[in-house]
Design an enzyme around this catalytic site. Structure first.
Site, PDB file in Angstrom:
ATOM      1  N   ASN A  11       0.815  -1.222   0.000  1.00 47.60           N
ATOM      2  CA  ASN A  11       0.000   0.000   0.000  1.00 47.60           C
ATOM      3  C   ASN A  11       0.843   1.264   0.000  1.00 47.60           C
ATOM      4  O   ASN A  11       0.335   2.354  -0.226  1.00 47.60           O
ATOM      5  CB  ASN A  11      -0.961   0.005   1.201  1.00 47.60           C
ATOM      6  CG  ASN A  11      -0.240  -0.179   2.521  1.00 47.60           C
ATOM      7  OD1 ASN A  11       0.690  -0.978   2.605  1.00 47.60           O
ATOM      8  ND2 ASN A  11      -0.636   0.546   3.539  1.00 47.60           N
ATOM      9  N   ARG A  12       2.144   1.135   0.292  1.00 47.36           N
ATOM     10  CA  ARG A  12       3.008   2.337   0.301  1.00 47.36           C
ATOM     11  C   ARG A  12       4.464   1.910   0.125  1.00 47.36           C
ATOM     12  O   ARG A  12       4.778   0.711   0.145  1.00 47.36           O
ATOM     13  CB  ARG A  12       2.827   3.136   1.596  1.00 47.36           C
ATOM     14  CG  ARG A  12       3.130   2.379   2.876  1.00 47.36           C
ATOM     15  CD  ARG A  12       2.616   3.159   4.094  1.00 47.36           C
ATOM     16  NE  ARG A  12       2.750   2.407   5.333  1.00 47.36           N
ATOM     17  CZ  ARG A  12       3.743   2.563   6.196  1.00 47.36           C
ATOM     18  NH1 ARG A  12       4.702   3.420   5.959  1.00 47.36           N
ATOM     19  NH2 ARG A  12       3.789   1.853   7.311  1.00 47.36           N
ATOM     20  N   GLY A  13       5.325   2.901  -0.032  1.00 45.30           N
ATOM     21  CA  GLY A  13       6.769   2.650  -0.073  1.00 45.30           C
ATOM     22  C   GLY A  13       7.194   1.720  -1.204  1.00 45.30           C
ATOM     23  O   GLY A  13       6.679   1.778  -2.321  1.00 45.30           O
ATOM     24  N   ILE A  14       8.164   0.882  -0.886  1.00 46.70           N
ATOM     25  CA  ILE A  14       8.742  -0.020  -1.893  1.00 46.70           C
ATOM     26  C   ILE A  14       7.681  -0.966  -2.451  1.00 46.70           C
ATOM     27  O   ILE A  14       7.610  -1.202  -3.663  1.00 46.70           O
ATOM     28  CB  ILE A  14       9.917  -0.805  -1.260  1.00 46.70           C
ATOM     29  CG1 ILE A  14      11.090   0.147  -0.990  1.00 46.70           C
ATOM     30  CG2 ILE A  14      10.337  -1.962  -2.147  1.00 46.70           C
ATOM     31  CD1 ILE A  14      12.247  -0.467  -0.197  1.00 46.70           C
ATOM     32  N   GLY A  78       7.587  -5.135   6.200  1.00 43.57           N
ATOM     33  CA  GLY A  78       8.648  -5.205   7.197  1.00 43.57           C
ATOM     34  C   GLY A  78       8.578  -4.037   8.161  1.00 43.57           C
ATOM     35  O   GLY A  78       7.966  -3.009   7.873  1.00 43.57           O
ATOM     36  N   TYR A 141      16.652  -6.557  13.546  1.00 45.23           N
ATOM     37  CA  TYR A 141      16.367  -6.383  12.109  1.00 45.23           C
ATOM     38  C   TYR A 141      17.409  -7.099  11.251  1.00 45.23           C
ATOM     39  O   TYR A 141      17.071  -7.795  10.289  1.00 45.23           O
ATOM     40  CB  TYR A 141      16.345  -4.887  11.817  1.00 45.23           C
ATOM     41  CG  TYR A 141      15.984  -4.465  10.425  1.00 45.23           C
ATOM     42  CD1 TYR A 141      14.670  -4.541   9.958  1.00 45.23           C
ATOM     43  CD2 TYR A 141      16.946  -3.923   9.567  1.00 45.23           C
ATOM     44  CE1 TYR A 141      14.332  -4.107   8.684  1.00 45.23           C
ATOM     45  CE2 TYR A 141      16.617  -3.488   8.291  1.00 45.23           C
ATOM     46  CZ  TYR A 141      15.308  -3.578   7.852  1.00 45.23           C
ATOM     47  OH  TYR A 141      14.982  -3.144   6.589  1.00 45.23           O
ATOM     48  N   ILE A 174      16.715   3.563   0.736  1.00 45.63           N
ATOM     49  CA  ILE A 174      15.687   3.919  -0.260  1.00 45.63           C
ATOM     50  C   ILE A 174      14.754   4.943   0.379  1.00 45.63           C
ATOM     51  O   ILE A 174      14.388   4.806   1.557  1.00 45.63           O
ATOM     52  CB  ILE A 174      14.876   2.655  -0.674  1.00 45.63           C
ATOM     53  CG1 ILE A 174      15.803   1.525  -1.155  1.00 45.63           C
ATOM     54  CG2 ILE A 174      13.834   3.015  -1.732  1.00 45.63           C
ATOM     55  CD1 ILE A 174      16.579   1.799  -2.419  1.00 45.63           C
TER      56      ILE A 174
HETATM   57  P1  NDP Z   1       7.470   1.284   4.830  1.00 48.59           P
HETATM   58  O1  NDP Z   1       7.596   1.452   6.296  1.00 48.59           O
HETATM   59  O2  NDP Z   1       7.285   2.472   3.953  1.00 48.59           O
HETATM   60  O3  NDP Z   1       6.289   0.232   4.520  1.00 48.59           O
HETATM   61  C1  NDP Z   1       6.226  -0.973   5.234  1.00 48.59           C
HETATM   62  C2  NDP Z   1       5.107  -1.824   4.706  1.00 48.59           C
HETATM   63  O4  NDP Z   1       5.048  -3.039   5.483  1.00 48.59           O
HETATM   64  C3  NDP Z   1       3.753  -1.137   4.839  1.00 48.59           C
HETATM   65  O5  NDP Z   1       2.954  -1.491   3.760  1.00 48.59           O
HETATM   66  C4  NDP Z   1       3.222  -1.761   6.133  1.00 48.59           C
HETATM   67  O6  NDP Z   1       1.817  -1.773   6.206  1.00 48.59           O
HETATM   68  C5  NDP Z   1       3.734  -3.184   6.002  1.00 48.59           C
HETATM   69  N1  NDP Z   1       3.746  -3.842   7.302  1.00 48.59           N
HETATM   70  C6  NDP Z   1       4.519  -3.538   8.361  1.00 48.59           C
HETATM   71  N2  NDP Z   1       4.238  -4.342   9.402  1.00 48.59           N
HETATM   72  C7  NDP Z   1       3.252  -5.172   8.982  1.00 48.59           C
HETATM   73  C8  NDP Z   1       2.529  -6.222   9.601  1.00 48.59           C
HETATM   74  N3  NDP Z   1       2.738  -6.575  10.868  1.00 48.59           N
HETATM   75  N4  NDP Z   1       1.586  -6.866   8.882  1.00 48.59           N
HETATM   76  C9  NDP Z   1       1.326  -6.492   7.605  1.00 48.59           C
HETATM   77  N5  NDP Z   1       1.971  -5.511   6.956  1.00 48.59           N
HETATM   78  C10 NDP Z   1       2.934  -4.855   7.650  1.00 48.59           C
HETATM   79  O7  NDP Z   1       8.757   0.472   4.413  1.00 48.59           O
HETATM   80  P2  NDP Z   1       9.604   0.423   3.055  1.00 48.59           P
HETATM   81  O8  NDP Z   1       8.722   0.523   1.885  1.00 48.59           O
HETATM   82  O9  NDP Z   1      10.744   1.326   3.212  1.00 48.59           O
HETATM   83  O10 NDP Z   1      10.195  -1.063   3.181  1.00 48.59           O
HETATM   84  C11 NDP Z   1       9.697  -2.171   2.486  1.00 48.59           C
HETATM   85  C12 NDP Z   1      10.653  -3.333   2.729  1.00 48.59           C
HETATM   86  O11 NDP Z   1      11.951  -2.986   2.278  1.00 48.59           O
HETATM   87  C13 NDP Z   1      10.788  -3.713   4.200  1.00 48.59           C
HETATM   88  O12 NDP Z   1      10.869  -5.110   4.312  1.00 48.59           O
HETATM   89  C14 NDP Z   1      12.100  -3.065   4.599  1.00 48.59           C
HETATM   90  O13 NDP Z   1      12.709  -3.740   5.663  1.00 48.59           O
HETATM   91  C15 NDP Z   1      12.883  -3.188   3.307  1.00 48.59           C
HETATM   92  N6  NDP Z   1      13.981  -2.224   3.216  1.00 48.59           N
HETATM   93  C16 NDP Z   1      13.748  -0.872   3.154  1.00 48.59           C
HETATM   94  C17 NDP Z   1      14.807   0.005   3.067  1.00 48.59           C
HETATM   95  C18 NDP Z   1      14.633   1.474   2.971  1.00 48.59           C
HETATM   96  O14 NDP Z   1      15.650   2.213   2.982  1.00 48.59           O
HETATM   97  N7  NDP Z   1      13.423   2.006   2.887  1.00 48.59           N
HETATM   98  C19 NDP Z   1      16.191  -0.479   3.041  1.00 48.59           C
HETATM   99  C20 NDP Z   1      16.319  -1.899   3.112  1.00 48.59           C
HETATM  100  C21 NDP Z   1      15.251  -2.727   3.187  1.00 48.59           C
HETATM  101  P3  NDP Z   1       1.039  -0.562   6.918  1.00 48.59           P
HETATM  102  O15 NDP Z   1       0.917   0.532   5.905  1.00 48.59           O
HETATM  103  O16 NDP Z   1      -0.262  -1.183   7.292  1.00 48.59           O
HETATM  104  O17 NDP Z   1       1.865  -0.153   8.118  1.00 48.59           O
END
Ligand code: NDP
Length: 235
Positions: A11-14, A78, A141, A174
């Site tokens: 729904n957001r981010g990566i 995550g 982590y 990212i």
């Molecule tokens: P965001 O925090 O922007 O988004 C995290 C996403 O994970 C959201 O969609 C969130 O849902 C979902 N989520 C978190 N906890 C749960 C849960 N318990 N059950 C279901 N959904 C969950 O993170 P990013 O987009 O930055 O990261 C995406 C992935 O990339 C992660 O695994 C992160 O560890 C990895 N990553 C990111 C980096 C970065 O610099 N951004 C670097 C290295 C790895 P909700 O909207 O409901 O909270």
């Protein structure tokens, strides 16, 4: 016709960037979310909590009713819960492992049933360069993200004979909500050890996922692909 795709945390981010890119290629894409659904009407939002197998099962059932059995799975959801080891609560460790690593296991286990039947599937786990170089305050982590590599390599062996590939994408810094939470000092440090000297965009990760799940990536399995501007080089 495209493929039936499920992206966790799409729904957001990566996750959103990955889902949007695959939908633009013509795939039928479902994204899991908790509170707010996807902002893009081409994506099917399905509610799922990564710590709850029943909720994951229900999300798959909904996605499959609309799109058919999941053929491409991207495990992206995550969290971080940073703290130095002496101050890290038991809960901060178990929650991070529960969402990032155990959540990956739960999701993959649910997805492979259909993939094995179809004798075709693509699985991508989103890890982090932290798996390689570690980070102060990220014992939980880094352990979870390193665990994803062992998981992917074992899955590659188990599922290869069924023409299912399993790979890891390992992002550097990212630009998303998650990375915006880090301190300026930490950001400066990470950029100083990133040869390209800048943060990446979620679309950079989407491009790697397109490659690994697309025709060009068909002979790649058990691989770890850093998409990090060189952060963690040699790790
Ligand atoms: P965001 O925090 O922007 O988004 C995290 C996403 O994970 C959201 O969609 C969130 O849902 C979902 N989520 C978190 N906890 C749960 C849960 N318990 N059950 C279901 N959904 C969950 O993170 P990013 O987009 O930055 O990261 C995406 C992935 O990339 C992660 O695994 C992160 O560890 C990895 N990553 C990111 C980096 C970065 O610099 N951004 C670097 C290295 C790895 P909700 O909207 O409901 O909270």
């Amino acid at each position: 016709m495209g493929r039936s795709v499920l992206v966790t945390g799409g729904n957001r981010g990566i996750g959103l960037a990955v889902a949007t890119a695959l939908a633009a290629d013509g795939d039928r894409v479902a994204v899991t979310h908790r509170d707010s659904g996807p902002p893009d009407e081409r994506l099917l939002g399905v509610h799922a909590e990564m710590t709850d197998p029943a909720s994951i099962d229900a999300a798959f059932a909904k996605a499959e009713a609309a799109h058919g059995p999941v053929e491409v799975l991207v495990v992206n959801a995550g969290i971080t819960r940073d703290g130095l080891v002496l101050r890290m609560e038991e809960r901060d460790f178990t929650d991070v492992v529960d969402v990032n690593l155990h959540g990956a296991f739960r999701t993959v286990r649910r997805a492979v049933r259909g993939m094995m039947r179809a004798r075709w599937g693509r699985i991508v786990l989103i890890s982090s360069m932290t798996y390689a170089y570690g980070a102060p305050g990220q014992v939980n982590y880094a352990a979870a993200k390193a665990g994803m590599l062992g998981m992917a390599r074992s899955l590659a062996w188990e599922l290869g004979p069924r023409n299912i590939t399993v790979n890891v994408v390992s992002p550097g810094l990212i630009d998303t909500d998650m990375s915006r939470e880090i301190t300026d000092q930490r950001r400066e440090h990470l950029l100083s050890i990133t040869p390209l000297g800048r943060t990446g965009e979620p679309e950079d990760i989407a491009a790697a996922v397109r490659y690994l799940t697309g025709e060009s990536g068909r002979f790649v399995t058990g691989a770890v692909l850093p998409v990090s501007g060189g952060l963690g080089l040699g790790g």
